[in-house]
Scaffold this motif. Sequence first.
Motif, PDB file in Angstrom:
ATOM      1  N   LEU A   1      -5.540   0.715 -28.588  1.00  0.00           N
ATOM      2  CA  LEU A   1      -6.551   1.894 -29.306  1.00  0.00           C
ATOM      3  C   LEU A   1      -8.070   1.049 -29.090  1.00  0.00           C
ATOM      4  O   LEU A   1      -8.980   1.915 -29.721  1.00  0.00           O
ATOM      5  CB  LEU A   1      -5.862   1.099 -30.870  1.00  0.00           C
ATOM      6  CG  LEU A   1      -5.454   3.115 -31.172  1.00  0.00           C
ATOM      7  CD1 LEU A   1      -4.520   2.165 -32.680  1.00  0.00           C
ATOM      8  CD2 LEU A   1      -6.357   3.712 -30.995  1.00  0.00           C
ATOM      9  N   TRP A   4      -7.358   7.566 -30.656  1.00  0.00           N
ATOM     10  CA  TRP A   4      -6.125   7.200 -30.574  1.00  0.00           C
ATOM     11  C   TRP A   4      -5.371   9.104 -30.127  1.00  0.00           C
ATOM     12  O   TRP A   4      -4.670   9.096 -30.661  1.00  0.00           O
ATOM     13  CB  TRP A   4      -6.251   8.237 -32.369  1.00  0.00           C
ATOM     14  CG  TRP A   4      -5.292   8.726 -33.386  1.00  0.00           C
ATOM     15  CD1 TRP A   4      -5.475  10.127 -33.484  1.00  0.00           C
ATOM     16  CD2 TRP A   4      -4.232   7.587 -33.364  1.00  0.00           C
ATOM     17  NE1 TRP A   4      -3.878  10.624 -34.436  1.00  0.00           N
ATOM     18  CE2 TRP A   4      -3.040   8.660 -33.944  1.00  0.00           C
ATOM     19  CE3 TRP A   4      -3.902   7.025 -32.993  1.00  0.00           C
ATOM     20  CZ2 TRP A   4      -1.814   8.196 -34.144  1.00  0.00           C
ATOM     21  CZ3 TRP A   4      -1.866   5.886 -33.181  1.00  0.00           C
ATOM     22  CH2 TRP A   4      -1.385   7.299 -33.879  1.00  0.00           C
ATOM     23  N   VAL A  57      -3.370   2.676 -38.946  1.00  0.00           N
ATOM     24  CA  VAL A  57      -3.605   2.399 -38.514  1.00  0.00           C
ATOM     25  C   VAL A  57      -5.744   2.474 -38.683  1.00  0.00           C
ATOM     26  O   VAL A  57      -6.444   1.399 -37.160  1.00  0.00           O
ATOM     27  CB  VAL A  57      -3.825   1.850 -36.490  1.00  0.00           C
ATOM     28  CG1 VAL A  57      -2.044   1.647 -36.675  1.00  0.00           C
ATOM     29  CG2 VAL A  57      -3.533   3.533 -36.034  1.00  0.00           C
ATOM     30  N   SER A  61      -5.479  -1.933 -36.450  1.00  0.00           N
ATOM     31  CA  SER A  61      -4.581  -1.102 -35.481  1.00  0.00           C
ATOM     32  C   SER A  61      -4.840  -2.587 -34.456  1.00  0.00           C
ATOM     33  O   SER A  61      -4.585  -2.730 -33.338  1.00  0.00           O
ATOM     34  CB  SER A  61      -6.413  -0.455 -34.770  1.00  0.00           C
ATOM     35  OG  SER A  61      -7.404  -1.729 -34.323  1.00  0.00           O
TER      36      SER A  61
END
Length: 514
Positions: A241, A246, A271, A323
């Motif tokens: 990420l 995303w 996240v 995340s």
Amino acid sequence: LQCNQLINNEYVMIRQASDCCMYFCLCAQQIDEEVSKLLQLKAQLGGDEDKHTFVLKTAKGTRDYNPKQMAIREKVFDTIIRCFKRHGAETIDTPVFELKETLTGKYGEDSKLIYDLKDQGGELLSLRYDLTVPFARYLAMNKITNIKRYHIAKVYRRDNPAMTRGRYREFYQCDFDIAGQYDPMIPDAECLKIVHEILSELDLGDFRIKVNDRRILDGMFEVCGVPDDKFRTICSTVDKLDKMSWEDVKNEMVNEKGLASEVADQIGEYVSMQGGKDMAEKLLQDPKLSQSKQACAGLADMKLLFSYLELFNVTDKVVFDLSLARGLDYYTGVICEAVLTQTTSAPATQERNGPAGEEGVSVGSVAGGGRYDGLVGMFDLKGRKVPCIGVSIGIERVFSIMEQKAEAQAEKIRTTETQVLVASAQKNLLEERLKLTAELWDAGIKAEVLYKKNPKLLSQLQHCEETGIPLVAILGEQEIKDGVVKLRTVATREEVDVSRAELVEEVKKRCQQL
């Protein structure tokens, strides 16, 4: 009679011609043999073609370091080592290669980046991928149950290098680890404090230290409906990420790894969350996440961790980020990663940044680590575990930033530590210069002398200005007669006569003042 004479002459000429032919045939045969030998020798040494195709360069993903770059590197190392020692660490070293089976199965999807070595006599070997797995092997092999250690050494990864971002195939890691059974989160908090101290002292710019916990991640995957056998592979995808959007991460989860789209959407909600101690308290009340025992255990420890970080005065730089995943398989608890929150200005050259005029260079994370309580047990015959927590400073990325910073500021960097140059103002004083230089060396003074019998005084002074040597000890016939040395400060050009017996102390005193 005349006829017989003609026949005899013809016979002689034919014999001579025959002898010549035999001679030339023999020579031709010898020439062929010699040419054949030369061709064989040429093939062994490599032909002319090889000379034209050979390119003199470093291997892909590696680099040389010139004296100025090494001076910056040594300064960075010194800062890091002083911090490690300030926190009571001792150092160890391990081989640059390990048995292949030692490294296998420890790095998840990154295992493909391990360099395997050619079998050289019965052992399958690989270059070390990091310093953590060799450290765990060292603990298990030597039956060590507690140690606080640092280790600075090169590691190797068959990665796609990005030289301008400090990403190499051969690079240093600077690791600090605490092994042993201690009360929760105290060693973990100290490791984060160490990262904070090092990045603050190096003055790289504003930074954030992101923290999470593998137990929280696994609990999140569990309540969102990720199958058990997909936990690690989905974790590796979430770890991207910081490099991908995303949408791209979700696409990989669904289309490449077979995760249901609604499950990925639930993960996406979690996240995106960031915070601190308050977020940990909030998630403990979350209807779904609170159903997972391991998530609750991780969240309780996260609250405790932030309590200790408050005492260490570092919460302004630490953020709880769901995340953060870190793809390595051996992590079991708290994980962390330090990132710069601003780009670093770099010289606008095509060599570094592509087209001239690009604004800056992003170097990614500059430190990372986590808790790995089960790794040592993998090497122990009885499976005895030694809890461990550690952090690693991304020295190559830090160095890239420091180098760019020095270039941007046109900073003059000394590549030697010479304190004084022993010079002469007249000819035929080489022996006296060498004698005085030896006296200074024996007293622990960093001294130099030019390798010429009769150098000009101006050349000697210019050498000091070019290399940054602060002092010059000048000898002349009168000075030798009077038992003194003319000590010159290069920056101010001030000169003072110092007795030979007091020269060492005077040099030490002046160097402390500079």
